[in-house]
Scaffold this motif. Structure first.
Motif, PDB file in Angstrom:
ATOM      1  N   GLU A   1     -30.617  -6.699  28.247  1.00  0.00           N
ATOM      2  CA  GLU A   1     -29.251  -6.510  27.678  1.00  0.00           C
ATOM      3  C   GLU A   1     -27.885  -6.373  28.891  1.00  0.00           C
ATOM      4  O   GLU A   1     -26.960  -7.099  28.522  1.00  0.00           O
ATOM      5  N   TRP A   2     -28.261  -5.482  29.700  1.00  0.00           N
ATOM      6  CA  TRP A   2     -27.221  -5.264  30.753  1.00  0.00           C
ATOM      7  C   TRP A   2     -26.913  -6.693  31.506  1.00  0.00           C
ATOM      8  O   TRP A   2     -25.801  -6.808  31.691  1.00  0.00           O
ATOM      9  N   ASN A   3     -27.851  -7.440  31.800  1.00  0.00           N
ATOM     10  CA  ASN A   3     -27.505  -8.741  32.462  1.00  0.00           C
ATOM     11  C   ASN A   3     -27.466  -9.881  31.855  1.00  0.00           C
ATOM     12  O   ASN A   3     -27.298 -11.069  32.475  1.00  0.00           O
ATOM     13  N   ILE A   4     -27.337  -9.660  30.234  1.00  0.00           N
ATOM     14  CA  ILE A   4     -27.033 -10.850  29.431  1.00  0.00           C
ATOM     15  C   ILE A   4     -28.030 -12.003  29.656  1.00  0.00           C
ATOM     16  O   ILE A   4     -27.341 -13.175  29.907  1.00  0.00           O
ATOM     17  N   LEU A   5     -29.157 -11.513  29.768  1.00  0.00           N
ATOM     18  CA  LEU A   5     -30.118 -12.737  30.139  1.00  0.00           C
ATOM     19  C   LEU A   5     -30.602 -13.113  28.694  1.00  0.00           C
ATOM     20  O   LEU A   5     -31.058 -12.345  27.818  1.00  0.00           O
ATOM     21  N   PRO A   6     -31.031 -14.558  28.684  1.00  0.00           N
ATOM     22  CA  PRO A   6     -31.529 -15.139  27.437  1.00  0.00           C
ATOM     23  C   PRO A   6     -32.996 -14.732  27.069  1.00  0.00           C
ATOM     24  O   PRO A   6     -33.604 -14.462  28.149  1.00  0.00           O
ATOM     25  N   ALA A   7     -33.225 -14.625  25.915  1.00  0.00           N
ATOM     26  CA  ALA A   7     -34.542 -14.229  25.285  1.00  0.00           C
ATOM     27  C   ALA A   7     -35.323 -15.391  25.676  1.00  0.00           C
ATOM     28  O   ALA A   7     -35.166 -16.780  25.336  1.00  0.00           O
ATOM     29  N   GLU A   8     -36.844 -15.220  25.899  1.00  0.00           N
ATOM     30  CA  GLU A   8     -37.759 -16.209  26.045  1.00  0.00           C
ATOM     31  C   GLU A   8     -38.214 -16.691  24.456  1.00  0.00           C
ATOM     32  O   GLU A   8     -38.244 -15.830  23.797  1.00  0.00           O
ATOM     33  N   PRO A   9     -38.518 -17.763  24.363  1.00  0.00           N
ATOM     34  CA  PRO A   9     -39.153 -18.358  23.103  1.00  0.00           C
ATOM     35  C   PRO A   9     -40.520 -17.222  22.818  1.00  0.00           C
ATOM     36  O   PRO A   9     -41.145 -16.796  23.787  1.00  0.00           O
ATOM     37  N   VAL A  10     -40.448 -16.815  21.627  1.00  0.00           N
ATOM     38  CA  VAL A  10     -41.708 -15.818  21.189  1.00  0.00           C
ATOM     39  C   VAL A  10     -42.939 -16.390  21.111  1.00  0.00           C
ATOM     40  O   VAL A  10     -43.196 -17.330  20.340  1.00  0.00           O
ATOM     41  N   GLU A  11     -43.874 -15.833  22.019  1.00  0.00           N
ATOM     42  CA  GLU A  11     -45.009 -16.439  22.121  1.00  0.00           C
ATOM     43  C   GLU A  11     -46.098 -15.265  22.304  1.00  0.00           C
ATOM     44  O   GLU A  11     -46.091 -14.535  23.088  1.00  0.00           O
ATOM     45  N   LEU A  12     -47.125 -15.242  21.374  1.00  0.00           N
ATOM     46  CA  LEU A  12     -47.994 -14.162  21.461  1.00  0.00           C
ATOM     47  C   LEU A  12     -49.428 -14.821  22.371  1.00  0.00           C
ATOM     48  O   LEU A  12     -50.127 -15.738  21.876  1.00  0.00           O
ATOM     49  N   THR A  13     -49.559 -13.872  23.516  1.00  0.00           N
ATOM     50  CA  THR A  13     -50.325 -14.720  24.442  1.00  0.00           C
ATOM     51  C   THR A  13     -51.811 -14.128  24.348  1.00  0.00           C
ATOM     52  O   THR A  13     -52.539 -14.936  24.991  1.00  0.00           O
ATOM     53  N   GLY A  14     -51.920 -13.146  23.565  1.00  0.00           N
ATOM     54  CA  GLY A  14     -53.234 -12.577  23.616  1.00  0.00           C
ATOM     55  C   GLY A  14     -53.609 -11.843  24.810  1.00  0.00           C
ATOM     56  O   GLY A  14     -54.900 -11.545  25.138  1.00  0.00           O
ATOM     57  N   MET A  15     -52.715 -11.712  25.986  1.00  0.00           N
ATOM     58  CA  MET A  15     -53.093 -10.971  27.031  1.00  0.00           C
ATOM     59  C   MET A  15     -52.574  -9.473  26.977  1.00  0.00           C
ATOM     60  O   MET A  15     -51.707  -9.015  27.253  1.00  0.00           O
ATOM     61  N   SER A  16     -53.489  -8.776  26.057  1.00  0.00           N
ATOM     62  CA  SER A  16     -53.253  -7.376  25.628  1.00  0.00           C
ATOM     63  C   SER A  16     -51.591  -7.475  24.883  1.00  0.00           C
ATOM     64  O   SER A  16     -51.252  -8.596  24.193  1.00  0.00           O
ATOM     65  N   TYR A  17     -50.853  -6.455  25.490  1.00  0.00           N
ATOM     66  CA  TYR A  17     -49.560  -6.360  25.153  1.00  0.00           C
ATOM     67  C   TYR A  17     -48.315  -7.208  25.754  1.00  0.00           C
ATOM     68  O   TYR A  17     -47.318  -7.255  25.519  1.00  0.00           O
TER      69      TYR A  17
END
Lengths: 409, 306
Positions: free
Chosen positions: B65-81
């Motif tokens: 939020e502070w650095n106005i960084l773009p979100a990455e595409p949502v991907e459920l990796t299965g690597m815990s959370y």
């Protein structure tokens, strides 16, 4: 932790801590020599996610390394002939200087294109950072381009008629240009070694030497290729080929030494020859050996046709072009395997050498025994034998086959 | 409540309470929130205490939020959370999750261990090394050491040569596909200039991420390690303290250091990284010697007596 991949991992042989023992201020409390943090590394990693990021360097930078190296060595060869060669050999200086200038131009263009923000390419000249090989290389490339341009100018002056002026102007710029060219041959390998990618880090300190030897054999082959239709001074063609194969033999030795270091875990995980780099590496190895055989064949036959006289240099150039590409691809691929990097960065500093009595059985580094396969030595022996044969045979014969002169060098 | 200040384009559902309740910024706010005054010339950093981390990822969100960084595409990796996987050009805080479901013998544990039981959570960030591989590799001078002792990329100078990317021993910095330049955590350089503590440290609900002057943080960290050892958590140690794990090979110390509860490789951290520029001398000497040999061979082969 998955049990199927537990192998005895070899520790890195390099010294991790550069400080002298007396200057180290190890915070023993902070390290807290516990079972978990200091026991033998058994391949633990974080979901097989990479621990370092691969570089963005691929074929463009590989070709650029090749072309600047060929240019650099050409300038060194031109300098050797300029200062120590006979009068009849002087046409080669012209070839060397033109190759050097074109090499530097091609490399500069490729470097600029490969930048992710090319319109800011001039920012490379903002500062000189002595801890960065890329900074050193950029400045060397700029000066090499300028100096090579001056040597070409001197050559043009000499060819236009003002022989004395051109010759001495050329000599003035030739040595600095050769020095810059030599640095350029070495900096590309050194630049790769001074990163954190496993394959490149393991090659330390042999990569600059490997690239230099490859550049030398490629430069001699390039000169031969460029002058294939011209009349060279007596015996020069054989001498250049001898030099090319001699450097090729050195390159072969160094390549075996380097690639032997890449594969640390023959059982599993990353094998530098297996995945993406395989086709490239196959052509690259084939080119070197095939070039040698082509030359030997030609020598046995005693004939020289225009086709056979370019096959050997062409193959050498091809394999020389592919070597940096192959090294780059292997390095980038090795970054994808966290076990490789994490096993390379195990702490020697926790061993008895630095902490003294604190070292326990857990801390002691255990080097896995590695088998030495025979095949590298066979290839090495072939190259050396072939190079020796050519060197001595051509010195004995000394004379070149005459062919119709199409172009003047 | 004072006059709220409404930003220019906000969805009507989000309009409630978007304005600040304060008429202006609090001067020296870091003295209130982090008990530290931010002055140029002193060294600042992070102490990330993973024994307090609850894995809420507020640090990741605040940073974005502070650095106005773009979100990455949502991907459920299965690597815990962990769905972010790694630090990147657009992710400057990354929370790692390791579930230690098996005990030493490979079976299910039936005794929960103190402190996070079988769960390791760690908020990874740029280490802002005292001697930084990326900084020493940068040929344009875009990467520099700020007056607060942190390492920052100047975006108007970087030309994307990408030499910093393989140089970083921790795999932090990356070239952005959006603008072709290198990006990484700035330790909220802009906030530090305004005497605000970094966004991740401010937002961390458990104070797992602590911001402050480096020496003070290190003292606090050592006391915390001692306290944990007394409580029975023997595996706690500092990663990145002077001369310890993570600060080997010429790196000297990590200005963003960690308290970890297991071996560093589990967190994808190298146990004993090296500063890449330490290899320069030997490379050059070996290469130069070989080149000399090749030049001598060339003289021997190519030069003929008149």
């Amino acid at each position: 932790m998955a049990k199927e991949n537990i192998v005895e991992l070899e520790y890195s042989r390099k010294e991790i801590d550069r400080n002298r023992p007396s200057e180290i201020s190890i915070d023993l409390e902070a390290i807290e020599n516990t079972e978990r943090s200091s026991s033998l590394y058994r391949g633990e990693n974080y979901y097989h996610l990479p621990a370092v990021k691969p570089s963005y360097y691929e074929w463009k930078i590989g070709v650029a390394f090749f072309s600047v190296g060929v240019g650099g060595i050409s300038q060194i060869l031109a300098a050797i002939i300029d200062f120590a060669g006979r009068e009849e050999d002087r046409p080669l200086i012209r070839v060397g200087r033109y190759l050097a200038l074109s090499g530097s131009l091609i490399t500069s263009a490729l470097y600029i294109i490969d930048l992710h923000t090319p319109d800011r390419w001039y920012n490379m000249m903002r500062i000189f950072r002595k801890t960065s090989w890329m900074s050193i290389g950029s400045w060397c490339l700029a000066s090499f381009g300028a100096l090579s341009g001056m040597t070409v100018l001197a050559q043009l002056v000499e060819d236009a008629g003002r022989k004395r002026l051109g010759k001495w102007m050329g000599r003035l710029f030739q040595l600095p240009a050769a020095a810059a060219g030599g640095m350029l041959c070495l900096y590309s390998g050194a630049e790769l070694e001074a990163t954190s990618l496993p394959v490149w880090e393991r090659s330390h300190p042999l990569l600059p030497a490997l690239f230099a030897a490859e550049n030398a054999s490629s430069a001699a082959s390039a000169i031969l290729l460029v002058t294939r239709n011209s009349k060279l001074p007596d015996g020069m063609r054989n001498r250049l080929e001898s030099f090319s194969f001699l450097s090729g033999a050195v390159e072969e030795i160094l390549y075996r030494m380097v690639s032997h270091r890449w594969v640390k875990h023959p059982g599993g995980g990353f094998n530098s020859g297996r995945k993406i780099a395989t086709p490239v590496s196959a052509f690259q190895r084939m080119g070197t050996i095939a070039s040698l055989f082509a030359r030997i064949l030609r020598m046995i036959r005693g004939r020289s046709s225009p086709e056979s006289s370019i096959l050997s240099p062409l193959l050498t150039l091809g394999s020389g072009l592919l070597l940096p590409v192959r090294v780059l691809l292997s390095g980038n691929e090795s970054a994808r395997y966290p076990e490789e990097y994490l096993s390379d960065t195990q702490p020697f500093a926790l061993s008895e050498r630095y902490i003294g009595a604190r070292g326990t059985e857990n801390n002691r580094n255990r080097i896995a025994k590695r088998e030495h396969p025979m095949s590298p030595f066979v290839g090495l022996g072939l190259s050396l034998a072939g190079a020796a044969v050519i060197v001595f045979y051509s010195k004995k014969r000394g004379r070149d086959q005459h062919r119709p002169e199409k172009y003047r060098v | 409540m004072g006059n709220p200040v409404y930003p220019a384009a906000v969805h009507s559902r989000a309009l409630d309470y978007t304005g600040s309740i304060l008429p202006r910024m609090i001067p020296n706010e870091s003295e209130l929130t982090a008990d530290v005054s931010i002055l140029p010339g002193k060294k600042y950093g992070f102490f990330t205490d993973t024994s307090l981390c609850i894995g809420c990822k507020a640090c990741e969100v605040a940073c974005k939020e502070w650095n106005i960084l773009p979100a990455e595409p949502v991907e459920l990796t299965g690597m815990s959370y962990d769905n972010t996987k790694a630090l990147s050009a657009t992710t400057w805080r990354h929370v790692r999750f390791i579930e230690k479901i098996e005990d030493e013998q490979g079976g299910r544990p039936n005794i929960l261990r103190p402190f996070q039981s079988q769960w390791l959570m760690m908020s990874d960030v740029c280490k802002h090394c005292a001697r930084a591989g990326c900084l020493e590799a940068c040929p344009t001078g875009a990467l520099f050491r700020t007056e607060f002792g942190t390492v920052v990329v100047q975006q108007d100078i970087c030309n994307g040569c990408a030499y910093c990317v393989p140089s970083c021993p921790f795999g932090v910095i990356e070239i952005s596909v959006h603008d072709g330049k290198a990006h990484k955590c700035t330790l909220c350089y802009d906030r530090l200039k305004g005497s605000l503590e970094p966004a991740c440290a401010k937002t961390c609900p458990t104070d797992s991420i602590q911001f402050g002057e480096l020496r003070e943080l290190q003292e606090r960290a050592r006391k915390r390690v001692k306290a944990l050892h007394e409580l029975g958590v023997k595996e706690a140690y500092l990663y990145g303290a002077s001369g310890g794990l993570g600060a080997t090979g010429g790196i000297e110390e990590l200005r963003a250091f960690f308290l970890l509860l297991d071996r560093p490789e589990i967190y994808n951290l190298p146990a004993a990284p090296t500063l890449p520029s330490g290899r320069m001398g030997k490379s050059l000497k070996t290469g130069a010697a070989t080149l000399m040999g090749i030049a001598l061979a060339a003289i021997f082969v190519l030069v003929r007596k008149s």
